[in-house]
Design an enzyme around this catalytic site. Structure first.
Site, PDB file in Angstrom:
ATOM      1  N   ASP A   1       0.875  -1.069  -0.064  1.00 55.65           N
ATOM      2  CA  ASP A   1      -0.028  -0.035   0.015  1.00 55.65           C
ATOM      3  C   ASP A   1       1.048   1.324  -0.015  1.00 55.65           C
ATOM      4  O   ASP A   1       1.909   1.076   0.609  1.00 55.65           O
ATOM      5  CB  ASP A   1      -1.018   0.098   1.364  1.00 55.65           C
ATOM      6  CG  ASP A   1      -1.773   1.247   1.065  1.00 55.65           C
ATOM      7  OD1 ASP A   1      -2.813   0.804   0.542  1.00 55.65           O
ATOM      8  OD2 ASP A   1      -1.479   2.054   1.756  1.00 55.65           O
TER       9      ASP A   1
ATOM     10  N   GLU B   1       0.970   5.555   0.119  1.00 58.86           N
ATOM     11  CA  GLU B   1       0.586   7.081   0.326  1.00 58.86           C
ATOM     12  C   GLU B   1       1.336   7.951  -0.537  1.00 58.86           C
ATOM     13  O   GLU B   1       2.302   7.866  -0.747  1.00 58.86           O
ATOM     14  CB  GLU B   1       0.477   7.569   1.925  1.00 58.86           C
ATOM     15  CG  GLU B   1      -0.120   6.525   3.055  1.00 58.86           C
ATOM     16  CD  GLU B   1      -1.658   6.378   2.422  1.00 58.86           C
ATOM     17  OE1 GLU B   1      -2.190   7.205   1.795  1.00 58.86           O
ATOM     18  OE2 GLU B   1      -2.112   5.232   2.815  1.00 58.86           O
TER      19      GLU B   1
ATOM     20  N   HIS C   1      -5.452   5.005   6.257  1.00 58.39           N
ATOM     21  CA  HIS C   1      -4.583   5.864   5.320  1.00 58.39           C
ATOM     22  C   HIS C   1      -3.452   6.129   5.729  1.00 58.39           C
ATOM     23  O   HIS C   1      -2.818   7.142   5.199  1.00 58.39           O
ATOM     24  CB  HIS C   1      -5.421   7.224   5.236  1.00 58.39           C
ATOM     25  CG  HIS C   1      -6.895   7.226   4.563  1.00 58.39           C
ATOM     26  ND1 HIS C   1      -7.097   6.876   3.233  1.00 58.39           N
ATOM     27  CD2 HIS C   1      -7.966   7.246   5.211  1.00 58.39           C
ATOM     28  CE1 HIS C   1      -8.580   6.944   3.299  1.00 58.39           C
ATOM     29  NE2 HIS C   1      -9.086   7.307   4.089  1.00 58.39           N
TER      30      HIS C   1
ATOM     31  N   ASP D   1      -2.837   0.134   6.546  1.00 56.55           N
ATOM     32  CA  ASP D   1      -3.738  -0.412   5.311  1.00 56.55           C
ATOM     33  C   ASP D   1      -3.276  -1.587   4.630  1.00 56.55           C
ATOM     34  O   ASP D   1      -4.071  -2.499   4.113  1.00 56.55           O
ATOM     35  CB  ASP D   1      -3.637   0.766   4.226  1.00 56.55           C
ATOM     36  CG  ASP D   1      -4.534   2.071   4.778  1.00 56.55           C
ATOM     37  OD1 ASP D   1      -4.964   1.985   5.991  1.00 56.55           O
ATOM     38  OD2 ASP D   1      -4.788   2.780   3.984  1.00 56.55           O
TER      39      ASP D   1
END
Length: 596
Positions: free
Chosen positions: A34, A36, A175, A180
């Site tokens: 994952d 960001e 988030h 995540d």
């Protein structure tokens, strides 16, 4: 042959080697990743955090998690979403140090991500920027799996947070990359458990499962039989004849058949295919005709499975009212009532921004009271705070006569008819002053207002120029050596046809013009009906005219005949669109939030 021998023969016929069975899921090493980022597009955004978890057979083998210095500030809306600030990533390692570690961590594994195109797109962009060849990772998308495994009665959507609640994961998505990724691991295990009932036991079956057509799609494949390979429009209908969905294609047969294959993964469309009982097609002469017919059919029938173009009557307009003391009003209908209109505008918010930009240039009244000369003369009109601030001519309390206010109204009318220089000049003065005072956020707000006004005015001027033309005939080179022909009258596509290769085009042009649809001019008579944009009575919606304009802008298009003058104002907004686009960039936080 005996029954025993028949069974033995059948077993020999289907028995394969261990390699044919594929890789058992219990032996596959997954790396669930994952990211960001600073935005929704890998083209202009960067990674701020990487989280990855390596698992095999339900056992966690390792984790990798780190913040990443994106090389610039973290936008405020990303900080609000993720909690990652610019200060947090300033001391973090840069991508050139993080990427080799991640590639080594994931080497030889199967990558898993929730909405994999987003994360894989950023990782591929990082590899390209750092000079690494992208490894041929097998990729599994948990969104695709969830759409195939879970029904609408179980989950309302396939966002990570929704699936985490459904599977009751120990880790809650926050988030943040590593949290995540951990939640996605548990979602993956929950989905794999569900897949057992579908007979999915190997990696190869897992990867093919999400893309496989549903039984309903396979059952309905016969609906594509007999569909021609030609440009046109297709309509899915249910047993009662209701139109469920309208689409267009340059090759009807290929497009319609795709709805019954695994390449069609949209849940709503698969639901529509389940209801459909027949596919009706309308063959068109050209791609432009197909595009226009699609728009008209969607607006007429408003199919429940079409999302776009269903309500062209809901366009937004900015109106300078026709009254003794005119004001700017946002309306949903363009009439031939002597008023001046700017638009159509894409949304009410953009209309409000455009109105604010015009108010900055011209001190028109902003109150909504019905202001008459008699009411002003008797002193019964109400004044507001804007008059005291000097942002309104204030004809309500007699500070400005009707004649003096009429000068402001005439300036606004000239702006809406094509001379946008006063709005641009007023906005530029304010932007420069605010920037010199280091009030950058307020300067950006002024820029946004100017951008909304320029875009609305440019769109309206282009559409109005086309809507005023009694007739335009244009030709575009065809792929086979012939020509595509279009006859446009008052902005509406009145006829479309083709010229065969090596044929003289004149007879075909004359025949097309003679048989073209009769289109009446806009209300009030072209070009005097409205200042910008075509009213509904012209027969052409704004979307249809924009389709025609896009076609006219294609390389190789030639004007054959033109009745009238096809021009835009010399001081209009059309020449400012590129300047505004370069100065105005709108971040899209929804692109990031939507995958959750």
């Amino acid at each position: 042959m005996t029954a025993a021998h028949e069974v033995q023969g059948r077993n020999r016929a289907v028995q394969g080697t261990l390699d044919d069975l594929g890789t058992p899921l219990a032996e596959v090493t997954f790396v669930v990743v994952d990211l960001e980022t600073t935005g929704g597009s890998a083209a202009d955004s960067a990674i701020t955090e990487i989280g990855a978890v390596k698992v095999r057979g339900g056992v966690e083998l390792g984790e990798l998690g780190t913040l990443v210095d994106p090389g610039g500030p973290v936008p405020p809306f990303i900080t609000a979403l993720t909690g990652i600030t610019t200060a947090m990533v300033t001391a973090a390692p840069r991508m050139d140090a993080v990427l080799p570690a991640f590639l080594e961590f994931a080497r030889g594994c199967v990558l898993v991500a929730h909405n994999a195109p987003f994360d894989i797109g950023f990782l591929k962009a990082a590899c390209a920027a750092q000079g690494y060849a992208w490894p041929a990772f097998p990729v599994v998308d948990t969104v695709d799996l969830a759409r195939r495994v879970l029904g609408k009665d179980e989950v309302p959507n396939c966002k990570l947070g929704t699936l985490a609640r459904f599977f009751r994961t120990r880790t809650e998505p926050t988030h943040r990359a590593l949290a995540d990724a951990r939640a996605t691991v548990e979602v993956l295990h929950g989905l794999i458990e569900r897949l057992g009932s579908f007979g999915v036991t190997s990696l190869e079956e897992l990867r093919g499962f999400a893309k496989a057509p549903t039984p309903e799609q396979r059952r309905k494949r016969h609906l594509a039989d007999g569909v021609p390979s030609a440009p046109g429009v297709y309509l899915f209908e249910d047993a009662g004849g209701e139109i469920l969905y309208v689409g267009k294609s340059g090759d009807l047969r290929s497009r319609v058949r795709s709805y019954f294959t695994g390449s069609e993964t949209r849940r709503r469309v698969r639901e529509m295919v389940g209801l459909a009982e027949r596919v009706r097609t309308i063959v068109c002469a050209t791609g432009l005709e197909a595009e226009v017919r699609e728009l008209r059919l969607i607006a007429e029938h408003k199919p429940r499975y079409n999302r776009r173009s269903k309500f062209p009557e809901r366009a937004i307009w900015l109106k300078l009212t026709a009254e003794p003391f005119p004001r700017l009003s946002i309306v949903r209908e363009c009439r031939a009532d002597g008023a001046r209109y700017l638009g159509p505008i894409s949304s009410r918010r953009q209309a409000e921004e455009a109105r604010a930009a015009l108010h900055e240039a011209v001190p028109l009244r902003q109150c909504t009271q019905r202001l008459t000369v008699r009411l002003v003369e008797r002193g019964r009109a109400r004044s507001c705070a804007l008059a005291d601030l000097g942002r309104c001519g204030a004809p309500c309390d007699g500070r400005e006569s009707q004649g003096a206010y009429a000068v402001h109204a005439e300036t606004a009318r000239a702006i809406m008819e094509g001379d946008v220089r006063p709005v641009v000049a007023a906005a530029q003065v304010r932007i420069d002053r605010l920037a010199s005072e280091l009030r950058y956020e307020e300067a950006a707000a002024q820029r946004d207002r100017l951008a909304a006004f320029v875009r609305a005015a440019a769109r309206g001027q282009r559409l109005a120029a086309l809507a005023r033309l009694p007739e335009l005939v244009a030709a575009r080179p065809g792929f086979d050596g012939g020509w595509e022909l279009s006859v446009v009258r008052y902005g509406r596509l009145a006829a479309a046809g083709t010229v065969p290769p090596r044929a003289h085009p004149r007879p075909y042009v004359d025949a097309l013009i003679a048989t073209a649809e009769t289109v009446f001019p806009p209300s009030g008579g072209a070009p005097g009906g409205v200042a910008l944009g075509a009213p509904p009575s012209s027969g052409a919606t704004a979307e249809e005219m924009e389709c025609v304009l896009r076609w006219l802008d294609l390389p190789g298009v030639r004007l054959v005949e033109l009745d009238g003058a096809w021009t835009c104002p010399a001081h209009g907004a059309e020449g400012l669109r590129r300047w505004i686009d370069n100065a105005y960039v709108s971040p899209d936080p929804e692109a990031r939030q939507g995958r959750r």
